[in-house]
Design an enzyme around this catalytic site. Structure first.
Site, mmCIF file in Angstrom:
data_model
loop_
_atom_site.group_PDB
_atom_site.id
_atom_site.type_symbol
_atom_site.label_atom_id
_atom_site.label_comp_id
_atom_site.label_asym_id
_atom_site.label_seq_id
_atom_site.Cartn_x
_atom_site.Cartn_y
_atom_site.Cartn_z
ATOM 1 N N GLY A 528 0.846 -0.881 0.006
ATOM 2 C CA GLY A 528 -0.070 -0.060 -0.127
ATOM 3 C C GLY A 528 1.057 1.077 0.081
ATOM 4 O O GLY A 528 2.095 1.184 -0.372
ATOM 5 N N PHE A 530 1.919 3.082 2.345
ATOM 6 C CA PHE A 530 2.763 3.214 3.561
ATOM 7 C C PHE A 530 3.883 2.026 3.736
ATOM 8 O O PHE A 530 4.348 2.131 4.862
ATOM 9 C CB PHE A 530 2.074 3.589 4.410
ATOM 10 C CG PHE A 530 1.264 4.838 4.789
ATOM 11 C CD1 PHE A 530 2.038 5.974 4.580
ATOM 12 C CD2 PHE A 530 -0.163 4.915 5.045
ATOM 13 C CE1 PHE A 530 1.151 7.320 4.334
ATOM 14 C CE2 PHE A 530 -0.944 6.122 4.792
ATOM 15 C CZ PHE A 530 -0.003 7.257 4.519
ATOM 16 N N ILE A 532 4.667 -2.345 3.121
ATOM 17 C CA ILE A 532 4.401 -3.762 2.414
ATOM 18 C C ILE A 532 3.723 -4.873 3.541
ATOM 19 O O ILE A 532 4.206 -4.364 4.823
ATOM 20 C CB ILE A 532 5.626 -4.394 1.771
ATOM 21 C CG1 ILE A 532 6.144 -3.669 0.888
ATOM 22 C CG2 ILE A 532 5.465 -5.832 1.373
ATOM 23 C CD1 ILE A 532 7.638 -4.153 0.285
ATOM 24 N N LYS A 547 2.680 -5.624 8.976
ATOM 25 C CA LYS A 547 2.729 -4.615 8.019
ATOM 26 C C LYS A 547 4.141 -3.612 8.359
ATOM 27 O O LYS A 547 4.194 -3.110 9.357
ATOM 28 C CB LYS A 547 1.411 -3.415 8.363
ATOM 29 C CG LYS A 547 1.267 -2.246 7.545
ATOM 30 C CD LYS A 547 0.038 -1.888 7.752
ATOM 31 C CE LYS A 547 -0.108 -0.588 7.033
ATOM 32 N NZ LYS A 547 -1.443 -0.012 7.224
ATOM 33 N N ASP A 644 -11.088 5.655 4.549
ATOM 34 C CA ASP A 644 -10.609 5.047 3.359
ATOM 35 C C ASP A 644 -11.387 3.735 3.384
ATOM 36 O O ASP A 644 -10.303 2.639 3.336
ATOM 37 C CB ASP A 644 -8.985 5.116 3.529
ATOM 38 C CG ASP A 644 -8.302 5.010 2.397
ATOM 39 O OD1 ASP A 644 -8.966 5.092 1.240
ATOM 40 O OD2 ASP A 644 -7.249 4.241 2.199
#
Length: 843
Positions: A528, A530, A532, A547, A644
């Site tokens: 994404g 910000f 992986i 993350k 989001d």
């Protein structure tokens, strides 16, 4: 001479005949010589025209059922269905009395449903009657009750109706949900009363327990909020040799309230509000994580008002320490010290508790707590005791004889529970108290000495020290952000400038590198804006998702702070669970539960995987996302706007249960706050509401817009970013809107839905979902519904749905969206978190 006809005499005879017919056949009865047929459209109506009985077919289904619904309420609301699992396949059906039974015959005169009364005098004439309370009765000529619909409930408990056991016959009255909102056949969820020494209700999915009501404590079931006493509702629980039942009575005329188990497994108290002409949900269960059955295992209890949610009772420790640190308390707790059973054991008191599962209990209502305690100590199997009745200061005794489980602590309510502990654990408490007293004296002396030394040192100071404070607008380095989150090996996390501590385990970088095969590309799940996400496996075999935030992203650190602060506070079955974090050597990582089926978009927009998403699964996913969003907006301790919500931010577990993820852009709202304004618009084009994308104004209605887009994507299998007409000027919203206006909205449905349903295609349910989706994406925020209204519309086919207005962003592509498409990322991942917009209208 011709006689003159006596018209007066003829009229009198005619009048007598009419009156005779009127009184001989009451509209609320069915005699042995009468019948109801589908073709005649005849119904039976209760005396005060509150309820009506007749044949119906839900939505556009070709199947026919005999049911009862409210006549006095304009929205068709079914409360009972006779042949729910044996529908008529055509509009040729008849209800009539045959012998001593009510029987439904199909077009071939074959019985498809019967009251199945055996014995009795078949020569005695019988009649059926519909009462004002909604009960359909069958009586003989001596007015003896032969059968009643109240003994065979479907998904609804009406006033004066009993739920539970007839001890003489062994018959259990249970609620069972509809299969879907349009299918009355028996669903997978049931609500039933289990008979034990201390009876309580369960909500089950097939044979698995999902929720437990807690036992009846003399006033209410201990964990059911709907049994709070109100002046117009009287609750009754009966436990005798003849019956173990629960019922309620309404003392206020023209008030209609029902207990309803919906097709998603929620037990709701719904009351009709005449002013709004709608059913209002007063409460529902299960509501939060702590309502889930035995979520904290044996000897553990749940507290939804603190973090973590699971705690071991004093004197106990987690069975699986690592799983416990990762917020999985299902393994429960075990004793630190075994019971001696020699009279030296004691008890610790837990206040405001939901009492444990009562499957293995002994109840004596004639003794008090003192004698109850003595009996518990005499029984080596006794693990805990409490009052059986909380009225008048408490009375009676209930003793648990096995491991205690499924407990929770309340901020208000509940009752005292006394848990048995070994003498050594009680001795530890006494020793600790003595140490505290001794330590207090020592600390006082030390503080006094420290004050003297400090005062002397201050006087020796010869110069002042100037501390340089950095500008708050400066971009902080990643290392400085470590100070924003205090994480200890004991798992405590605190927000900067607050004394609030959040339990969050800290994992070593080396452990995560090992778990992910040194962050191998083979373990990569996705990427994404910000960072992986990697799949990992801990040493105990537990699978996790890691993350790893990008070191190059200045906003990645902000996202890290936001995600830790927000997700650590959230616990819901439809929200992804944060297990821990890592702040080590310049790295920042978040550790989540691993969800086997990855993200929704990987199924929805993939030609192969989408074939596994039949309509029922899609509808369940829609409901799950709606429940998660409702929790964020209304039921969590702080109101949260996600900002989001999109298909790639909805993850699916092994059962395809949806879980909302990625809270890096979320914002906390005050309870009285309705909207906010920002100069930094973050989110994903295609899912952003017009007022947010153009003016930077966001609110709960912004999330509702995103949900509406997502709902329409799930139904159609199409992305909102594509173009769906020859002129390439309509995105998905415009495409759906055009078909809606033209009356052929079913053409937008993913063909897989139609193929998977064949003859059972629930047209009405899908049309409702399309209409709800269009309501959510309306251009003006004030026109969109709130999520609580969306849940009601999704869960009840009888709720009236307004006509939608024009959607926002339904035509063409904005310049900003065109710019963003040049990114090398996939469209659904192309967020605008690197773009800052200037907003002229400051608020």
């Amino acid at each position: 001479m011709r006689s003159v006809p006596n018209y007066h005499h003829s009229f009198f005879i005619f009048l007598i005949l009419i009156l005779f017919l009127a009184f001989s056949v009451s509209p609320n009865t069915l005699s042995a010589t009468e019948s109801l047929t589908i073709s005649s459209n005849k119904t039976i109506i209760s005396p005060s025209q509150i309820f009506e009985l007749g044949f119906f077919n839900p939505a556009s289904s070709s199947r026919w059922y005999l049911g009862i619904w409210y006549k006095i309420i304009p929205i068709r609301t079914y409360v009972w269905v006779a042949n729910r699992d044996n529908p008529l396949s055509s509009s040729n059906g008849t209800l009539k009395i045959s012998g001593n039974n009510l029987v439904i015959f199909d077009q071939s005169d074959r019985p498809v449903w019967s009251t199945n009364i055996t014995g009795g005098d078949v020569r005695s004439p019988v009649a059926a009657e519909l009462l004002d309370n909604g009960n359909f009765l069958l009586r003989d000529s001596n007015n003896r009750l032969l059968w009643q619909s109240f003994d065979f409930p479907t998904d609804t408990l009406l006033a004066e109706m009993k739920l539970g056991w007839d001890q003489k016959t062994g018959f259990n009255r249970i609620l069972r949900s509809w299969k879907t909102t349009d299918d009355p056949s028996s669903g997978e969820f049931s609500t039933k009363l289990e008979t034990s020494e201390f009876p309580e209700f369960y909500i089950c999915s097939k044979e698995s327990i999902l929720y437990r009501s807690g036992p009846w404590n003399g006033m209410r079931f201990s964990s059911v909020p709907g049994t709070i006493q109100v002046d117009y509702m009287v609750y009754n629980f009966t436990a005798s040799k003849e019956e173990v039942t629960y019922s309620y009575r309404i003392n206020k005329t023209n008030l209609y309230s029902r207990l309803y188990l919906n097709s998603a497994g929620l037990l709701q108290r719904l009351t009709w509000f005449e002013t709004t002409q709608s059913w209002k949900q007063l409460w529902y269960s299960p509501k939060d994580l702590c309502d889930n059955y035995k979520v904290c295992g044996n000897f553990g209890y749940c507290d939804s008002n603190s973090l973590p949610n699971c705690y071991c009772i004093k004197g106990f420790k987690p069975v699986n320490e690592q799983a416990w640190d990762l917020r999985d308390g299902s393994a429960g707790c075990m004793r630190k010290t075994r019971l001696s059973c020699d009279g030296r054991d004691g008890f610790t008191r837990l206040k405001r508790m939901k009492l444990p599962d009562t499957t293995a209990t002994i109840v004596d209502r004639e003794i008090g707590l003192k004698v109850c305690k003595e009996r518990c100590l005499e029984d080596c199997n006794c693990t805990a005791f409490a009052n059986a009745d909380i009225r008048n200061g408490g009375s009676g005794c209930v003793i648990w004889t096995r491991e205690i489980l499924d407990m929770r602590n309340y901020a208000k309510g509940g009752q005292d529970l006394y848990v048995r502990l070994a003498a050594a654990e009680l001795e530890d408490k006494r020793i600790k108290n003595e140490k505290i007293i001794g330590s207090s004296i020592g600390v006082s002396i030390l503080l006094l000495l420290s004050f003297v030394i400090f005062h002397f040192w201050k006087r020796k100071q010869k110069r002042s020290i100037t501390i340089q404070t950095p500008n708050v607008d400066q971009v902080r380095s990643q290392d400085s952000l470590i100070n924003d989150v205090v994480v200890s090996r004991r798992g405590y996390t605190s927000k900067e400038k607050k004394s609030e501590y959040l339990e969050l385990p800290l994992l070593e970088l080396e452990a995560l590198a090992t778990a992910t095969n040194n962050f191998s590309n083979d373990n990569k799940l996705g990427q994404g804006g910000f960072g992986i996400v990697y799949k990992g496996r801990l040493l105990d075999g537990k699978e996790i998702a890691v993350k790893r935030l990008s070191k190059m992203s200045s906003q990645g650190t902000d996202e890290f702070m936001n995600e830790v602060r927000l997700i650590a506070k959230l616990q819901h079955i439809n929200l992804v669970r944060l297990l821990g974090c890592c702040v080590d050597k310049g790295e920042k990582m978040l550790i989540y539960e691993y969800l086997e089926n990855l993200s929704l978009d990987s199924h929805l927009f993939d030609q192969t995987r989408s074939s596994n998403l039949n309509w029922q699964k899609r509808f369940d996913i829609i409901n799950g996302i709606a429940r998660g969003l409702l929790y964020l907006h209304q039921d969590s301790r702080c109101r949260i706007i996600h900002r989001d919500l999109k298909a790639s931010n909805v993850l699916l577990d092994k059962n395809m249960t949806p879980k909302i993820s990625d809270f890096g852009m979320a914002r906390i709202f005050g309870r009285e706050e309705t909207e906010a304004n920002t100069r930094r618009v973050v989110g994903t084009y295609g899912y952003m509401s017009p007022e947010y994308a153009m003016d930077g104004i966001f609110s709960m209605k912004s999330d509702v817009f995103s949900f509406g887009v997502l709902l329409l994507e799930i139904i159609s299998g199409k992305r909102n970013k594509g173009f769906y007409n020859s002129n390439r000027d309509l995105n998905l919203l415009g495409f759906v809107w055009r078909h809606w206006k033209e009356g052929n909205e079913l053409e937008i449905v993913d063909p897989i839905n139609i193929d998977s349903l064949s003859s059972k295609f629930p047209t009405h349910e899908i049309l409702r979902c399309i209409q709800i989706g269009l309501l959510c994406v309306q251009e003006r925020a004030e026109d969109r519904p709130v999520m609580s209204s969306v849940m009601v519309m999704l869960g009840s086919e009888t709720t009236a749905i307004p006509q939608p207005k024009r959607p926002g962003f339904c035509i063409g592509r904005s310049p900003l969206e065109a710019d963003s498409s040049s990114s090398t990322q996939r469209d659904d991942e192309c967020t605008v978190n690197q773009i800052t917009l200037s907003v002229i209208d400051a608020r």
